[in-house]
Design an enzyme around this catalytic site. Structure first.
Site, mmCIF file in Angstrom:
data_model
loop_
_atom_site.group_PDB
_atom_site.id
_atom_site.type_symbol
_atom_site.label_atom_id
_atom_site.label_comp_id
_atom_site.label_asym_id
_atom_site.label_seq_id
_atom_site.Cartn_x
_atom_site.Cartn_y
_atom_site.Cartn_z
ATOM 1 C CD GLU A 29 3.053 6.760 2.337
ATOM 2 O OE1 GLU A 29 3.994 6.677 3.135
ATOM 3 O OE2 GLU A 29 1.872 6.751 2.709
ATOM 4 C CB CYS B 34 0.010 3.612 8.674
ATOM 5 S SG CYS B 34 -0.863 4.015 7.151
ATOM 6 C CG HIS C 67 10.446 -5.590 -4.239
ATOM 7 N ND1 HIS C 67 10.534 -4.810 -5.365
ATOM 8 C CD2 HIS C 67 9.325 -6.330 -4.357
ATOM 9 C CE1 HIS C 67 9.505 -5.079 -6.150
ATOM 10 N NE2 HIS C 67 8.748 -5.985 -5.558
#
Length: 149
Positions: A135, A25, A75
């Protein structure tokens, strides 16, 4: 009067990267987030009120959450201010929507940020009860007001 909880669910796409993290990550990557917002209050008792019987109009809750979280975050890329942000965002057109935050943008820390944003906008007779941020399909974090007051 009875206390009632209302929950509204939202979906948005967002990318993030974890600065100085020791796993995958640390790379910029995205998620299809599912965000559940639960408020609590007493239904409006005044029969003459257009909101009679409601804790809060679902449309009003939707407006708050969309303005504070979904619309700005959808986004976008979220990056800690500890990362070399200028270098990361140099690609034209691919970094038009980004947020540099003062925290590590983990699922947990995002919830703390979102709770503050939403709480500030709720009507005075309605309280934020909990938030849940998925998530992935099987990984999520939860925030409860009772744990934080």
């Amino acid at each position: 009067m009875s206390k009632i909880r209302l929950t509204k669910e939202f979906r948005f796409e967002m990318a993030h990267a974890l600065w100085n993290y020791d796993g995958l990550c640390k790379n910029i990557h995205g998620h299809s987030y599912i965000f559940q917002v639960t408020v609590i209050g007493e239904p409006e008792p005044d029969e003459n009120s257009p909101k009679y019987g409601m804790v809060m109009d679902f449309g009003d809750l939707k407006k708050i959450v969309k303005e504070e979280v979904v619309d700005p975050m959808d986004h976008s890329i979220v990056i800690s201010d500890r990362a070399p942000v200028e270098k990361l965002l140099q690609v034209p057109q691919m970094a038009d929507r980004y947020h540099v935050v003062s925290y590590q943008p983990t699922c947990e820390n995002l919830l703390v940020d979102y709770a503050q944003r939403i709480r500030a906008r709720l009507p005075e007779n309605v309280s934020l009860f909990s938030l849940k941020l998925h998530e992935t399909a099987n990984s999520f974090a939860e925030w409860f007001a009772s744990d934080n007051d």
